[in-house]
Motif scaffolding. Sequence first.
Motif, mmCIF file in Angstrom:
data_model
loop_
_atom_site.group_PDB
_atom_site.id
_atom_site.type_symbol
_atom_site.label_atom_id
_atom_site.label_comp_id
_atom_site.label_asym_id
_atom_site.label_seq_id
_atom_site.Cartn_x
_atom_site.Cartn_y
_atom_site.Cartn_z
ATOM 1 N N ALA A 37 37.365 80.700 3.618
ATOM 2 C CA ALA A 37 36.653 79.873 2.641
ATOM 3 C C ALA A 37 35.174 79.829 3.029
ATOM 4 O O ALA A 37 34.820 79.979 4.199
ATOM 5 N N GLY A 38 34.311 79.642 2.048
ATOM 6 C CA GLY A 38 32.885 79.540 2.342
ATOM 7 C C GLY A 38 32.043 80.080 1.211
ATOM 8 O O GLY A 38 32.543 80.418 0.137
ATOM 9 N N ALA A 39 30.740 80.169 1.472
ATOM 10 C CA ALA A 39 29.780 80.669 0.489
ATOM 11 C C ALA A 39 29.531 82.149 0.734
ATOM 12 O O ALA A 39 29.357 82.577 1.878
ATOM 13 N N TYR A 40 29.509 82.917 -0.334
ATOM 14 C CA TYR A 40 29.331 84.369 -0.263
ATOM 15 C C TYR A 40 28.208 84.786 -1.212
ATOM 16 O O TYR A 40 28.133 84.304 -2.341
ATOM 17 N N GLU A 41 27.365 85.708 -0.758
ATOM 18 C CA GLU A 41 26.320 86.246 -1.617
ATOM 19 C C GLU A 41 26.892 87.409 -2.414
ATOM 20 O O GLU A 41 27.541 88.301 -1.853
ATOM 21 N N VAL A 42 26.662 87.380 -3.721
ATOM 22 C CA VAL A 42 27.100 88.450 -4.623
ATOM 23 C C VAL A 42 25.858 89.056 -5.261
ATOM 24 O O VAL A 42 24.992 88.338 -5.768
ATOM 25 N N VAL A 43 25.761 90.382 -5.203
ATOM 26 C CA VAL A 43 24.635 91.108 -5.795
ATOM 27 C C VAL A 43 25.185 91.955 -6.933
ATOM 28 O O VAL A 43 26.146 92.710 -6.748
ATOM 29 N N THR A 44 24.575 91.828 -8.095
ATOM 30 C CA THR A 44 24.968 92.617 -9.258
ATOM 31 C C THR A 44 23.787 93.470 -9.680
ATOM 32 O O THR A 44 22.698 92.951 -9.934
ATOM 33 N N ASP A 45 23.973 94.788 -9.707
ATOM 34 C CA ASP A 45 22.946 95.712 -10.184
ATOM 35 C C ASP A 45 23.217 96.033 -11.640
ATOM 36 O O ASP A 45 24.365 96.309 -12.028
ATOM 37 N N GLU A 46 22.143 95.988 -12.435
ATOM 38 C CA GLU A 46 22.244 96.283 -13.860
ATOM 39 C C GLU A 46 21.154 97.275 -14.234
ATOM 40 O O GLU A 46 20.060 97.226 -13.686
ATOM 41 N N GLU A 47 21.468 98.182 -15.170
ATOM 42 C CA GLU A 47 20.466 99.136 -15.634
ATOM 43 C C GLU A 47 20.175 98.880 -17.114
ATOM 44 O O GLU A 47 21.028 98.370 -17.841
ATOM 45 N N THR A 48 18.977 99.253 -17.518
ATOM 46 C CA THR A 48 18.609 99.069 -18.921
ATOM 47 C C THR A 48 19.397 100.039 -19.792
ATOM 48 O O THR A 48 19.725 101.146 -19.373
ATOM 49 N N ILE A 49 19.672 99.590 -20.996
ATOM 50 C CA ILE A 49 20.295 100.454 -21.993
ATOM 51 C C ILE A 49 19.145 100.987 -22.843
ATOM 52 O O ILE A 49 18.443 100.218 -23.511
ATOM 53 N N GLU A 50 18.929 102.267 -22.760
ATOM 54 C CA GLU A 50 17.801 102.906 -23.456
ATOM 55 C C GLU A 50 18.054 103.031 -24.956
ATOM 56 O O GLU A 50 19.197 103.076 -25.406
ATOM 57 N N GLY A 51 16.973 103.069 -25.715
ATOM 58 C CA GLY A 51 17.052 103.359 -27.136
ATOM 59 C C GLY A 51 17.288 102.164 -28.041
ATOM 60 O O GLY A 51 17.458 102.339 -29.240
ATOM 61 N N LEU A 52 17.288 100.955 -27.480
ATOM 62 C CA LEU A 52 17.468 99.765 -28.309
ATOM 63 C C LEU A 52 16.112 99.139 -28.613
ATOM 64 O O LEU A 52 15.137 99.354 -27.900
ATOM 65 N N THR A 53 16.067 98.324 -29.650
ATOM 66 C CA THR A 53 14.817 97.648 -30.000
ATOM 67 C C THR A 53 14.650 96.328 -29.258
ATOM 68 O O THR A 53 13.666 95.630 -29.467
ATOM 69 N N PHE A 54 15.607 95.997 -28.407
ATOM 70 C CA PHE A 54 15.553 94.774 -27.609
ATOM 71 C C PHE A 54 16.028 95.115 -26.201
ATOM 72 O O PHE A 54 16.692 96.135 -25.982
ATOM 73 N N ALA A 55 15.663 94.277 -25.244
ATOM 74 C CA ALA A 55 16.056 94.525 -23.858
ATOM 75 C C ALA A 55 17.537 94.202 -23.669
ATOM 76 O O ALA A 55 17.987 93.108 -24.019
ATOM 77 N N ALA A 56 18.275 95.152 -23.145
ATOM 78 C CA ALA A 56 19.697 94.949 -22.860
ATOM 79 C C ALA A 56 20.042 95.697 -21.575
ATOM 80 O O ALA A 56 19.437 96.724 -21.263
ATOM 81 N N TYR A 57 20.990 95.137 -20.839
ATOM 82 C CA TYR A 57 21.380 95.705 -19.549
ATOM 83 C C TYR A 57 22.882 95.870 -19.484
ATOM 84 O O TYR A 57 23.624 95.134 -20.113
ATOM 85 N N ARG A 58 23.325 96.838 -18.675
ATOM 86 C CA ARG A 58 24.749 97.017 -18.401
ATOM 87 C C ARG A 58 24.951 96.968 -16.892
ATOM 88 O O ARG A 58 24.127 97.483 -16.134
ATOM 89 N N ARG A 59 26.048 96.339 -16.487
ATOM 90 C CA ARG A 59 26.371 96.218 -15.060
ATOM 91 C C ARG A 59 26.784 97.583 -14.528
ATOM 92 O O ARG A 59 27.598 98.271 -15.134
ATOM 93 N N VAL A 60 26.211 97.978 -13.399
ATOM 94 C CA VAL A 60 26.575 99.254 -12.796
ATOM 95 C C VAL A 60 27.206 99.081 -11.418
ATOM 96 O O VAL A 60 27.855 99.992 -10.916
#
Length: 88
Positions: free
Chosen positions: A27-50
């Motif tokens: 039990a305890g506190a854990y650091e979680v890191v999530t890397d996301e990349e941009t989804i190209e070709g959209l008219t708005f900023a969007a990311y997908r988890r990699v």
Amino acid sequence: MTIRSRRETVTFRHPFRMRGIDRLLPAGAYEVVTDEETIEGLTFAAYRRVATMITVPAEGAGGMMEMLSIGSVDLANAQAADASIAND
């Protein structure tokens, strides 16, 4: 392509297991890191988890830590299982 990293701390109130990690984690506190990349070709900023990684105590090494790749669904399942355990 741009990659961004998000860091968060998740807390487990009970020892737990997670798919992909072959040992019981305390039990305890854990650091979680999530890397996301941009989804190209959209008219708005969007990311997908990699990638999603968690920092855990290294097995058999006092004070050492290791970062392990995990699935985001596996993390959510471990958090749900921890939350469902009745208070002692």
